[in-house]
Design an enzyme around this catalytic site. Structure first.
Site, PDB file in Angstrom:
ATOM      1  N   TYR A 153      41.357  36.740  34.113  1.00  0.00           N
ATOM      2  CA  TYR A 153      41.655  38.162  34.321  1.00  0.00           C
ATOM      3  C   TYR A 153      40.464  38.886  34.975  1.00  0.00           C
ATOM      4  CZ  TYR A 153      46.272  39.244  32.368  1.00  0.00           C
ATOM      5  OH  TYR A 153      47.622  39.383  32.170  1.00  0.00           O
ATOM      6  N   GLU A 160      40.317  41.482  43.349  1.00  0.00           N
ATOM      7  CA  GLU A 160      41.209  42.541  43.818  1.00  0.00           C
ATOM      8  C   GLU A 160      40.414  43.789  44.213  1.00  0.00           C
ATOM      9  OE1 GLU A 160      44.122  43.171  40.748  1.00  0.00           O
ATOM     10  OE2 GLU A 160      44.557  41.026  40.624  1.00  0.00           O
TER      11      GLU A 160
END
Length: 229
Positions: A153, A160
């Site tokens: 994660y 991102e």
């Protein structure tokens, strides 16, 4: 035909659809991971990595839109709001990569980070969903599903954000390239939309991460396991 028979047929059709959907996503993300690992992540230019996996990522990431519908109509027991956040965050990154010149967003080191984290996560997640549907879930798969996210994660989110930051720099330094297509006001909107996207991560990422931590504690910590799909 009685209502009970109709309900059973509907349930059976829904289960078959979910099996096909999840298995297709497993193969899709396995292919993306294979294509990614064909390249040297540390020496190959990120833009070349993106070119190598762009269309498979677009196809299988956009296909994830269906999961929002699955949750909303009750085909699965997932939380519609959490599902929407998870899916849209990835879709936004794909859109940013597609709409920003490749020598900017796609040349960011965030590309290999994000896609590596996405592909490993999705292969495990969809395989976990599929094995739940056939009622045979190996313990090791459950452990991987609720353990690897601890590292994947943060890696994925870092990738991102790096992609969005690269697009933000482009929007700031090349407003004229956007003005050729859109009104000048679009430059302002696009730039601050990217800023807003980055700021949204501040409340959303901890919420999603803590949700997975709670699920891990529940499933691996002795709580009763529930089928995800």
């Amino acid at each position: 035909m009685t209502k009970t028979m109709k309900s059973k047929k509907s349930s059976s059709a829904g289960a078959l659809y979910l099996k096909v959907y999840n298995l297709a996503q497993v193969f899709g993300w396995c292919y993306i991971l294979y294509k990614l690992l064909q390249s040297d992540l540390f020496s190959t230019e990120p833009v070349d990595l993106w070119q190598n996996v762009k269309w498979p990522v677009v196809i299988f990431q956009y296909a994830a839109f269906l999961e929002i519908i699955h949750a909303v109509v009750g085909l699965v027991k997932s939380n519609p709001l959490l599902t929407t956040f998870q899916i849209l965050s990835r879709i936004v990154i794909v859109i940013v990569l597609l709409t920003t010149p490749e020598n900017y967003a796609a040349s960011s080191f965030g590309v290999p980070l994000a896609i590596l984290a996405w592909s490993i996560t999705e292969v495990i997640r969809y395989l976990y969903y599929f094995t739940n549907l056939i009622e045979f879930v190996p313990h090791v798969l459950t452990w991987l599903r609720y353990t690897l996210f601890i590292a994947l994660y943060p890696i994925g989110v870092s990738g991102e954000l790096l992609c969005v930051y690269a697009a933000l720099n482009y929007a700031k330094s090349h407003p004229q390239s956007i003005d050729y297509v859109f009104p000048s006001s679009w430059t302002f909107i696009y730039y601050y939309a990217l800023v807003f996207t980055m700021l949204v991560y501040i409340p959303v990422f901890p919420m999603l991460y803590l949700h997975m931590v709670a699920q891990r504690r529940k499933i691996l910590g002795g709580g009763a396991s529930k089928k995800a799909q």
